[in-house]
Scaffold this motif. Sequence first.
Motif, PDB file in Angstrom:
ATOM      1  N   PHE A 120      -7.833 -14.615   4.383  1.00  0.00           N
ATOM      2  CA  PHE A 120      -7.001 -13.555   3.817  1.00  0.00           C
ATOM      3  C   PHE A 120      -7.764 -12.262   3.603  1.00  0.00           C
ATOM      4  CE2 PHE A 120      -5.032 -17.549   2.732  1.00  0.00           C
ATOM      5  CZ  PHE A 120      -3.821 -17.361   3.357  1.00  0.00           C
ATOM      6  N   LEU A 121      -9.032 -12.271   3.945  1.00  0.00           N
ATOM      7  CA  LEU A 121      -9.839 -11.065   3.788  1.00  0.00           C
ATOM      8  C   LEU A 121      -9.207  -9.847   4.477  1.00  0.00           C
ATOM      9  CD1 LEU A 121     -12.459  -9.856   2.653  1.00  0.00           C
ATOM     10  CD2 LEU A 121     -13.577 -10.497   4.776  1.00  0.00           C
ATOM     11  N   PRO A 122      -8.770  -9.951   5.739  1.00  0.00           N
ATOM     12  CA  PRO A 122      -8.195  -8.765   6.373  1.00  0.00           C
ATOM     13  C   PRO A 122      -7.024  -8.174   5.588  1.00  0.00           C
ATOM     14  CG  PRO A 122      -8.446 -10.532   7.976  1.00  0.00           C
ATOM     15  CD  PRO A 122      -8.787 -11.109   6.643  1.00  0.00           C
ATOM     16  N   GLN A 123      -6.150  -9.033   5.106  1.00  0.00           N
ATOM     17  CA  GLN A 123      -4.997  -8.522   4.369  1.00  0.00           C
ATOM     18  C   GLN A 123      -5.401  -7.783   3.101  1.00  0.00           C
ATOM     19  OE1 GLN A 123      -3.947 -11.872   5.652  1.00  0.00           O
ATOM     20  NE2 GLN A 123      -1.802 -11.542   6.210  1.00  0.00           N
ATOM     21  N   ILE A 124      -6.385  -8.326   2.435  1.00  0.00           N
ATOM     22  CA  ILE A 124      -6.832  -7.693   1.198  1.00  0.00           C
ATOM     23  C   ILE A 124      -7.464  -6.336   1.503  1.00  0.00           C
ATOM     24  CG2 ILE A 124      -8.656  -7.921  -0.536  1.00  0.00           C
ATOM     25  CD1 ILE A 124      -7.484 -10.955  -0.534  1.00  0.00           C
ATOM     26  N   LEU A 125      -8.215  -6.286   2.587  1.00  0.00           N
ATOM     27  CA  LEU A 125      -8.815  -5.011   2.974  1.00  0.00           C
ATOM     28  C   LEU A 125      -7.732  -3.974   3.275  1.00  0.00           C
ATOM     29  CD1 LEU A 125     -11.814  -6.094   5.230  1.00  0.00           C
ATOM     30  CD2 LEU A 125     -11.795  -5.446   2.824  1.00  0.00           C
ATOM     31  N   ILE A 126      -6.704  -4.398   3.974  1.00  0.00           N
ATOM     32  CA  ILE A 126      -5.642  -3.447   4.328  1.00  0.00           C
ATOM     33  C   ILE A 126      -4.937  -2.935   3.072  1.00  0.00           C
ATOM     34  CG2 ILE A 126      -3.438  -3.195   5.539  1.00  0.00           C
ATOM     35  CD1 ILE A 126      -4.510  -5.210   7.594  1.00  0.00           C
ATOM     36  N   LEU A 127      -4.665  -3.828   2.149  1.00  0.00           N
ATOM     37  CA  LEU A 127      -3.993  -3.420   0.909  1.00  0.00           C
ATOM     38  C   LEU A 127      -4.816  -2.367   0.170  1.00  0.00           C
ATOM     39  CD1 LEU A 127      -1.526  -4.038  -0.909  1.00  0.00           C
ATOM     40  CD2 LEU A 127      -3.013  -5.557  -2.192  1.00  0.00           C
ATOM     41  N   PHE A 128      -6.113  -2.596   0.058  1.00  0.00           N
ATOM     42  CA  PHE A 128      -6.939  -1.637  -0.661  1.00  0.00           C
ATOM     43  C   PHE A 128      -7.098  -0.336   0.101  1.00  0.00           C
ATOM     44  CE2 PHE A 128      -8.135  -5.190  -3.366  1.00  0.00           C
ATOM     45  CZ  PHE A 128      -7.993  -4.562  -4.582  1.00  0.00           C
ATOM     46  N   PHE A 129      -7.057  -0.424   1.409  1.00  0.00           N
ATOM     47  CA  PHE A 129      -7.108   0.791   2.213  1.00  0.00           C
ATOM     48  C   PHE A 129      -5.923   1.687   1.851  1.00  0.00           C
ATOM     49  CE2 PHE A 129      -6.350   3.261   6.097  1.00  0.00           C
ATOM     50  CZ  PHE A 129      -7.619   3.744   6.325  1.00  0.00           C
ATOM     51  N   PHE A 130      -4.745   1.088   1.767  1.00  0.00           N
ATOM     52  CA  PHE A 130      -3.548   1.858   1.430  1.00  0.00           C
ATOM     53  C   PHE A 130      -3.614   2.426   0.012  1.00  0.00           C
ATOM     54  CE2 PHE A 130      -1.660   0.029   5.167  1.00  0.00           C
ATOM     55  CZ  PHE A 130      -0.781   1.017   5.574  1.00  0.00           C
ATOM     56  N   ILE A 131      -4.031   1.596  -0.926  1.00  0.00           N
ATOM     57  CA  ILE A 131      -4.102   2.081  -2.306  1.00  0.00           C
ATOM     58  C   ILE A 131      -5.063   3.263  -2.391  1.00  0.00           C
ATOM     59  CG2 ILE A 131      -4.922   1.480  -4.632  1.00  0.00           C
ATOM     60  CD1 ILE A 131      -3.634  -1.199  -4.332  1.00  0.00           C
ATOM     61  N   SER A 132      -6.167   3.168  -1.667  1.00  0.00           N
ATOM     62  CA  SER A 132      -7.140   4.241  -1.670  1.00  0.00           C
ATOM     63  C   SER A 132      -6.559   5.529  -1.084  1.00  0.00           C
ATOM     64  CB  SER A 132      -8.373   3.800  -0.891  1.00  0.00           C
ATOM     65  OG  SER A 132      -9.257   4.865  -0.742  1.00  0.00           O
ATOM     66  N   LEU A 133      -5.794   5.399  -0.011  1.00  0.00           N
ATOM     67  CA  LEU A 133      -5.167   6.584   0.582  1.00  0.00           C
ATOM     68  C   LEU A 133      -4.221   7.246  -0.418  1.00  0.00           C
ATOM     69  CD1 LEU A 133      -4.185   5.641   4.257  1.00  0.00           C
ATOM     70  CD2 LEU A 133      -6.183   6.875   3.433  1.00  0.00           C
ATOM     71  N   LEU A 134      -3.429   6.435  -1.093  1.00  0.00           N
ATOM     72  CA  LEU A 134      -2.471   6.976  -2.052  1.00  0.00           C
ATOM     73  C   LEU A 134      -3.181   7.718  -3.174  1.00  0.00           C
ATOM     74  CD1 LEU A 134       0.159   4.134  -2.484  1.00  0.00           C
ATOM     75  CD2 LEU A 134       0.312   6.206  -1.114  1.00  0.00           C
ATOM     76  N   GLU A 135      -4.292   7.140  -3.616  1.00  0.00           N
ATOM     77  CA  GLU A 135      -5.009   7.731  -4.718  1.00  0.00           C
ATOM     78  C   GLU A 135      -5.684   9.030  -4.310  1.00  0.00           C
ATOM     79  OE1 GLU A 135      -8.098   5.276  -6.463  1.00  0.00           O
ATOM     80  OE2 GLU A 135      -6.490   4.499  -7.724  1.00  0.00           O
ATOM     81  N   ASP A 136      -6.325   8.984  -3.169  1.00  0.00           N
ATOM     82  CA  ASP A 136      -7.116  10.111  -2.702  1.00  0.00           C
ATOM     83  C   ASP A 136      -6.266  11.318  -2.380  1.00  0.00           C
ATOM     84  OD1 ASP A 136      -9.779  10.076  -2.735  1.00  0.00           O
ATOM     85  OD2 ASP A 136     -10.031   9.934  -0.563  1.00  0.00           O
ATOM     86  N   SER A 137      -5.057  11.084  -1.911  1.00  0.00           N
ATOM     87  CA  SER A 137      -4.208  12.195  -1.500  1.00  0.00           C
ATOM     88  C   SER A 137      -3.654  12.940  -2.703  1.00  0.00           C
ATOM     89  CB  SER A 137      -3.055  11.657  -0.662  1.00  0.00           C
ATOM     90  OG  SER A 137      -2.290  10.777  -1.458  1.00  0.00           O
ATOM     91  N   GLY A 138      -3.696  12.318  -3.877  1.00  0.00           N
ATOM     92  CA  GLY A 138      -3.105  12.951  -5.053  1.00  0.00           C
ATOM     93  C   GLY A 138      -1.722  12.404  -5.332  1.00  0.00           C
ATOM     94  N   THR A 167       0.443  -4.775   5.396  1.00  0.00           N
ATOM     95  CA  THR A 167      -0.504  -5.800   4.984  1.00  0.00           C
ATOM     96  C   THR A 167      -0.183  -7.117   5.676  1.00  0.00           C
ATOM     97  OG1 THR A 167      -0.685  -4.762   2.831  1.00  0.00           O
ATOM     98  CG2 THR A 167      -1.397  -7.036   2.972  1.00  0.00           C
ATOM     99  N   PHE A 168       1.096  -7.408   5.718  1.00  0.00           N
ATOM    100  CA  PHE A 168       1.518  -8.683   6.264  1.00  0.00           C
ATOM    101  C   PHE A 168       1.361  -8.748   7.786  1.00  0.00           C
ATOM    102  CE2 PHE A 168       4.281 -12.114   7.408  1.00  0.00           C
ATOM    103  CZ  PHE A 168       4.151 -13.003   6.362  1.00  0.00           C
ATOM    104  N   THR A 169       1.878  -7.729   8.461  1.00  0.00           N
ATOM    105  CA  THR A 169       1.916  -7.823   9.926  1.00  0.00           C
ATOM    106  C   THR A 169       0.576  -7.477  10.577  1.00  0.00           C
ATOM    107  OG1 THR A 169       2.890  -5.638   9.899  1.00  0.00           O
ATOM    108  CG2 THR A 169       4.389  -7.484  10.220  1.00  0.00           C
ATOM    109  N   LEU A 170      -0.020  -6.356  10.155  1.00  0.00           N
ATOM    110  CA  LEU A 170      -1.298  -5.977  10.773  1.00  0.00           C
ATOM    111  C   LEU A 170      -2.372  -7.026  10.491  1.00  0.00           C
ATOM    112  CD1 LEU A 170      -1.720  -2.154  10.094  1.00  0.00           C
ATOM    113  CD2 LEU A 170      -0.983  -3.310  12.181  1.00  0.00           C
ATOM    114  N   GLY A 171      -2.324  -7.548   9.272  1.00  0.00           N
ATOM    115  CA  GLY A 171      -3.355  -8.497   8.872  1.00  0.00           C
ATOM    116  C   GLY A 171      -3.286  -9.808   9.625  1.00  0.00           C
TER     117      GLY A 171
END
Length: 790
Positions: free
Chosen positions: A464-482, A415-419
Amino acid sequence: MISNEDNNKITRLLDNEPVGMTVQVVRVMGDGAFRQRLLEMGFVRGARVTVLKNAPLQDPVEYMILGAHISLRHSEAAQVEVTDQDAEFCDMEDAFNGIVETTVAGVDPMADNVLRVALVGNPNCGKTSLFNYVTGAKEKVGNYGGVTVDSKEGWFNIGGRKVQLVDLPGTYSLTEYSPEEMYVRTYIRDNHPDAILNIVDAGNLERNLYLTTQVMDMNIPMVIALNMWDELEKSGDHLDIEMMSRLLGARMVPMTAFNGHGVKEVLQATIDAIDESEQETRHHNVNYGALIEDSIKELSGMCPQLDRYTVLKIIENDQHALLLLNNQSNADQVKSTAAELRQRIERDYNDDIVSIITDLKYGFVRGALAEALTPNPDRATGETKPGYSLDRLLTNRWLALPILLVLMWLMFEATFTLGAYPQEWIESGIGWIGEWIGKAMPDGILRDLIVDGIIGGVGGVLVFLPQILILFFFISLLEDSGYMARAAFIVDRIMHRVGLHGKSFIPYLIGFGCGVPAIMATRTLENRRDRIVTILTIPFMSCSARLPAYLLLVAAFFTAKQGLILMSIYLIGILVAALTAIVLSKTVLKHDKTQFVMELPPYRKPTARNATIHMWSKGKQYLQKMATIILAASIIVWALGYFPRHEGQTPQEQIENSYMGMMGKAIEPVVEPLGFNWQMGVSVLTGAAAKEIVVSTMGVLYTGEADADEESASLKEKLQTATKPNGEPVFNPIVAYSFMLFILLYFPCIAALVAIRREAGTKWMIFEIIYTTAVAWLVSFIFYHIAILL
Ligand code: GDP
Ligand code: MG
């Protein structure tokens, strides 16, 4: 080892069975919601259970039953009596009596001019996927039970008709023990949809069809969508759909919700079912055998307005169903007849009514499946779902917790570096726009408002929009994978220590994004006290709205180990939450231990589409917030700093003598012991509207003093060079960290407070405001004074 005789079988407790063992259930002890839940999950007489593994911290334990993975704590497994596999169960299992028909008067579906179809199904069976596919909505899909906690409505067109589709929360049953069950049951009773579209996971029919047997009794036109048909086909199992439909007396249509296969047929079948119901309709119900059927008939005669489902519930002595009798003149008579019937049934089956009915429903489902489902002969029994080898690693005794921590760290570091890259582009874009407008407009209040108030304020948050998007992207991956459910499984022991359920972990994790949906997500917790403890501690999970402030301060005052410093803030929030939870659940919110019955969904490959949808919807929410609350607050903050106007002042003096300056000065004595100045005090105050505004306030306070020209330094540089009247720098790493701690812990934003009030009540909301602010002040105070000594 405890053993006793039941029906001439040697029984043991499930808790004592070693990993790898497969046994058969004899009965579930205890009573109330817990027992009911286990029965519904398939822990009925004769069901086979395999002990899969212990959680890394040895509790809870993962079991497989009906092909689904369920986790139970040791203390809960000790409530289940089991016996050797292949023991003879002579009584009721596989008591397949087929169906009975009930004839009811036709209803005109267009009576209110709308066709309404409700989606009902187990958690995680694909309801939201279908809903999104059909209505084009972008609701959150998640591979985790209880993601949907209220209903969503959408529309679609079919054959020139407009249909409303309602996505209801997932439930295992309609017994009204949990908030979701209550919600679904009440929805169906009060809104009486024209049809129910029952979504089932085709790979897990036995458990999913249990709910179907309850829905069938409601005598509403129903179609069963066999979702995840792709997975069933891959597994090599064969289901004779036509035979199954006939045995159950319900239309079944195969479907794969996430790519839309079969969706059209499902919808068409649903509409056909509604159309047919216009005339007098015959509904198909589970045949419970002569004794119970006669009882239902007898009681129905006494209260003809109640549906079959409710009548059966009254026989079961269900408190919610009994309430429906209250305004009926013969209520007492109905109750005493129901009691007589119940006693007769219990005597006859030599068991309690809840088990009898559950057993019979499962018997019905099992009987039908025995006829229509041919399992893949090449598959060994007890074989686990795909992804299980990965699971061994992820829930490994020694590796599970490190992996969890590393994943969280990766998420925040990324979130920090990519964003940072897109952030720079946005920053310079905003700078350019501000400059351009500044030059194009004549001097005056309007120009100041637009350049400093609006562009400065909103722009400072937009970056800060990019960082927030990245964070939610990760949370979504974690959730979706089980993985999310595994995380709950892994940490339950720890959560249990602080008096909570592993499931609280998910609301907490969502809380890192935004407290409002997190507080809503606590509805999946069955115990009210658990819910309140979780709700009150969620705000300590640092939400993404606070992230801009950290990012700014970390970037400005820490050159090395930025990711670690950011993570330390998050960890301190978690620590404070844990301590709070312990204290609360040992004092005011003391209660019996909570149960840990939870389903562990299969691992699925997360799809980019889902993650993007999720990210997009969060981004939209963020932008909406920006266009409303943040815009308004930025203007107010700007105006407070701009007025009253005095001639001949330097910009610095202007702010100091403004309303804002006065407010800040007034609270300065309170925040001074924390190392803060009045500007920081003001920023904290304005953060009540939304936490992002902490940064935009600082933007106005620190950059408002300079005209925006090409020489104007960014906020970060302004902070680095800001000095006190005596020439000392305002900020240093210690002050910055103390400030971050305060931002982390102090009162939640208005939106979160509204959510707390709605979920827990006004009393708890007021408690929360006072408590969090007191904690924030204390922690910052202690940190600051220890740090300056060192
Ligand atoms: P809900 O809890 O019933 O609303 O279920 P969701 O729509 O959130 O879906 C649960 C999970 O199942 C998600 O990970 C979906 O991507 C996945 N899923 C949904 N439909 C299908 C399907 O037809 N096939 C497969 N393989 N996965 C699906
Ligand atoms: Mg859903």
